[in-house]
Design an enzyme around this catalytic site. Structure first.
Site, PDB file in Angstrom:
ATOM      1  N   GLU A 146     -81.224  24.414   0.067  1.00 14.44           N
ATOM      2  CA  GLU A 146     -82.564  25.009   0.037  1.00 14.44           C
ATOM      3  C   GLU A 146     -82.685  26.115  -1.005  1.00 14.44           C
ATOM      4  OE1 GLU A 146     -82.083  23.250   4.174  1.00 14.44           O
ATOM      5  OE2 GLU A 146     -80.856  24.537   2.873  1.00 14.44           O
ATOM      6  N   PHE A 151     -83.283  25.915  19.511  1.00 18.74           N
ATOM      7  CA  PHE A 151     -82.404  25.363  18.484  1.00 18.74           C
ATOM      8  C   PHE A 151     -83.063  25.468  17.113  1.00 18.74           C
ATOM      9  CE2 PHE A 151     -80.962  21.588  16.005  1.00 18.74           C
ATOM     10  CZ  PHE A 151     -79.653  22.001  15.803  1.00 18.74           C
ATOM     11  N   GLN A 152     -82.346  26.015  16.157  1.00 14.86           N
ATOM     12  CA  GLN A 152     -82.805  26.212  14.781  1.00 14.86           C
ATOM     13  C   GLN A 152     -84.098  27.024  14.723  1.00 14.86           C
ATOM     14  OE1 GLN A 152     -82.760  22.380  12.701  1.00 14.86           O
ATOM     15  NE2 GLN A 152     -80.637  22.750  12.094  1.00 14.86           N
ATOM     16  N   LYS A 180     -93.690  22.656  14.761  1.00  9.60           N
ATOM     17  CA  LYS A 180     -93.621  21.194  14.797  1.00  9.60           C
ATOM     18  C   LYS A 180     -94.801  20.589  15.552  1.00  9.60           C
ATOM     19  CE  LYS A 180     -90.299  17.456  15.614  1.00  9.60           C
ATOM     20  NZ  LYS A 180     -88.901  17.126  16.012  1.00  9.60           N
ATOM     21  N   MET A 225     -69.290  40.598 -15.712  1.00  5.90           N
ATOM     22  CA  MET A 225     -69.931  41.905 -15.713  1.00  5.90           C
ATOM     23  C   MET A 225     -69.212  42.869 -14.767  1.00  5.90           C
ATOM     24  SD  MET A 225     -72.220  43.669 -17.236  1.00  5.90           S
ATOM     25  CE  MET A 225     -73.650  42.774 -17.857  1.00  5.90           C
TER      26      MET A 225
END
Length: 590
Positions: A56, A118-119, A168, A487
């Protein structure tokens, strides 16, 4: 465009139709449980292309690259929970650099919100500080309005990221679709036209000051004001400095351009700001990388600060003449006001600024950008990047990761045109280059797109090379492989007594990973170059391959450093042109 339907559709169908109606060409994303209902109608869309990324974060940076290269709104999509939180870094990146993207996330069903389902993740809460606005959609009927508002907010005023969170059950519910919806954004009225009195005062100062500087930031590019800027610069005769986010807004080859200011800017640009009696800041925000120690920044300067975001005015440095407005409008009105102030007396302007330009040209000649060839025979990274720019030319797009290679790419490639330099400025996000280059190439398929990456950055998001190979997006990647986090290693060299704690990446001698083999495994063409004699031939070989992504492993010396440098927290007066070499400024001549 008006689209009405009497037959019921799902919220998911309404979402896809809204994206189509908003003119979306491409969505970068990954499906998952909560967002899955949206992927079913997306399968049938004939106008919206979905690019299945591998992470993502890649989707978010690709949306950024698409937006920066095209000027359109970039779109990314993810599911709830970890899918959404993986977008946080690119959203923060877009917020810092004012990049217009819309992030669409799935959410657990409405009844489950707040139950640690969940999630589940409160992505609106998480991203509140790093979005221009975010919206939790509570009804399927609200989807067209939410999408329309998101695109309007992302692309107007000061651009930025907007997130739309879709439970959802909202995606699955029945609704009807109509477009365009009525937007309801009370209080959102960006000021585009500046106050005439403030513009006149700025013009008066510009036509009377003896040491003016036009300090140009990324807002000039966002406003598509490069042409107006050139007119203003030539009319006033003032020197121009362009920040890291504004490279290309003013041609590098123009005689009035002093280069980039700041921590790794040119000595001339830093000197100009420090010694100026007037700084006209256009779409810039006086960030710490430009000002150095703020208390000692530009002590002699009157400040004119023009920005579309009123919150930026006097945020860091107090503005003597504050101007709120779109940079294009501000510059255009400044041109008219300057013409009214000075008439057509170009000779008087030249005489007034003659001493200033003698001083600046002396500094340019004394402290030009440069680098030394390595005594141990290893390849100089600056030479590699310079040759890429010279061979690919000013029409190519250059997309940098973050670190030494980013600074060298900003210094040693000549930017003659706007929207040819993409990088992560404010957030400094390692891993930006490959997915951003993917988005840029998809948005500008006719352009050659070079991602200039470091071996550290490259290992964070190189999985998107598989996306590029499968989707037919032939970017070119130059891995500036110095075997270390360059760096950070430079700072360890300068400030930590060469104690190189955890900066050796083992990509040099051990070749873990072997970038050529990795490129081949990803469906790309892998090349390697280790000597200066082979640089041109290798670049030309990469340029000749246009049907596959190309990765070039440029194995360079590990001890090269970025110069000039203003150490963090110190004054710009302490700029080092090279290690232990500080410019000496004679007040009578500089």
């Amino acid at each position: 465009m008006t689209d009405s339907a009497s037959t019921p559709v799902t919220g998911a169908q309404s979402l896809v139709r809204s994206l189509e109606s908003a003119g979306v060409e491409v969505v970068f994303g990954i499906p998952g449980g909560a967002i899955l209902p949206a992927y079913d109608p997306l399968y049938d869309s004939t106008t919206v292309r979905h690019v299945l990324v591998r992470h993502e974060q890649g989707a978010g940076h690709a949306a950024e690259g698409y937006a920066q290269a095209t000027g359109k709104v970039g779109v990314c999509m993810a599911t709830s929970g970890p899918g959404a939180t993986n977008l946080v870094t690119p959203i923060a990146d877009a917020y810092m650099d004012s990049v217009p993207i819309v992030a669409i996330t799935g959410q657990v069903p409405s009844a489950a919100i707040g139950t640690d389902a969940f999630q589940e993740a409160d992505i609106c809460g998480i991203t509140m500080p790093i979005t221009k606005h975010n919206i939790l959609v509570k009804s399927a009927d609200e989807i067209p309005q939410a999408i329309a508002e998101a695109f309007h907010l992302a692309s107007t005023g000061r651009p930025g990221p907007v997130l739309v969170d879709l439970p959802k059950d909202v995606l699955q519910a029945q609704t009807t679709f109509s477009w365009p919806p009525v937007m309801d954004l009370p209080g959102y009225r960006p000021t585009l036209h500046p106050h005439a009195k403030q513009v006149r005062e700025a013009a008066r100062l510009l036509t009377s000051s003896k040491k003016p500087v036009l300090y140009v930031g990324g807002g000039v590019l966002k406003a598509h004001a490069s042409a107006e800027l050139k007119v203003l610069a030539e009319l006033t005769g003032a020197p121009v400095v362009t920040t890291l986010m504004a490279r290309g807004a003013f041609p590098d080859s123009h005689p009035q351009h002093l280069g980039m200011p700041g921590m790794h800017g040119t000595v001339a640009a830093v000197t100009a700001l420090q010694k100026a009696d007037l700084i006209v800041a256009l779409g810039a925000r006086f960030d710490d990388r430009v000002t150095g120690n703020l208390a000692s920044f530009a002590p002699y300067a009157t400040i004119v600060h023009a920005d579309i975001d009123p919150a930026e005015i006097s945020k860091n440095r107090t503005a003597d003449v504050p101007i709120v407005g779109d940079a294009r409008e501000v510059i255009a009105e400044l041109v008219v006001a300057v013409q009214a102030e000075k008439g057509s007396d170009a000779t008087a302007t030249q005489e007034r600024l003659a001493s200033w330009w003698r001083q600046l040209n002396h500094t340019l000649e004394t402290y030009p950008l440069g680098y030394e060839e390595h005594s141990d025979g290893t390849l100089a990274p600056q030479y590699v990047i310079k040759r890429i720019g010279e061979i690919a030319g000013p029409d190519a797009l250059y997309v940098a990761g973050v670190g030494q290679h980013q600074m060298w790419a900003s210094q040693f490639i000549s930017y003659e045109k706007p929207y040819t330099w993409l990088n992560s400025g404010g957030a400094g996000t390692m891993g930006y280059a490959v997915p951003a280059a993917m988005g840029a190439k998809l948005g500008r398929p006719e352009a050659t797109v070079w991602a200039i990456d470091g071996d550290g950055c490259f290992q964070m998001t190189n999985q998107e090379l598989a996306t590029c190979a499968l989707e037919g997006i032939p970017i070119k990647v130059a891995v500036i492989n110095n075997g270390s986090l360059g760096m950070v290693r430079q700072w360890q060299t300068l400030f930590y007594e060469e104690r190189y704690s955890n900066t050796d990446l083992k990509t040099h001698k051990q070749r873990i990973p072997d970038f050529v083999k990795l490129a081949d495994a990803m469906g790309c063409v892998g090349l390697r170059c280790e000597t200066a004699a082979d640089v041109d031939a290798t670049i030309h070989k990469a340029m000749a391959i246009n049907d596959q992504p190309v990765v070039v492993d440029f194995v360079v010396g590990k001890d090269a450093m970025v110069w000039p440098m203003v150490a963090a927290g110190t004054s710009n007066d302490e700029i080092m042109a090279a290690r232990d070499v500080r410019p000496v400024w004679d007040e009578d001549s500089v």
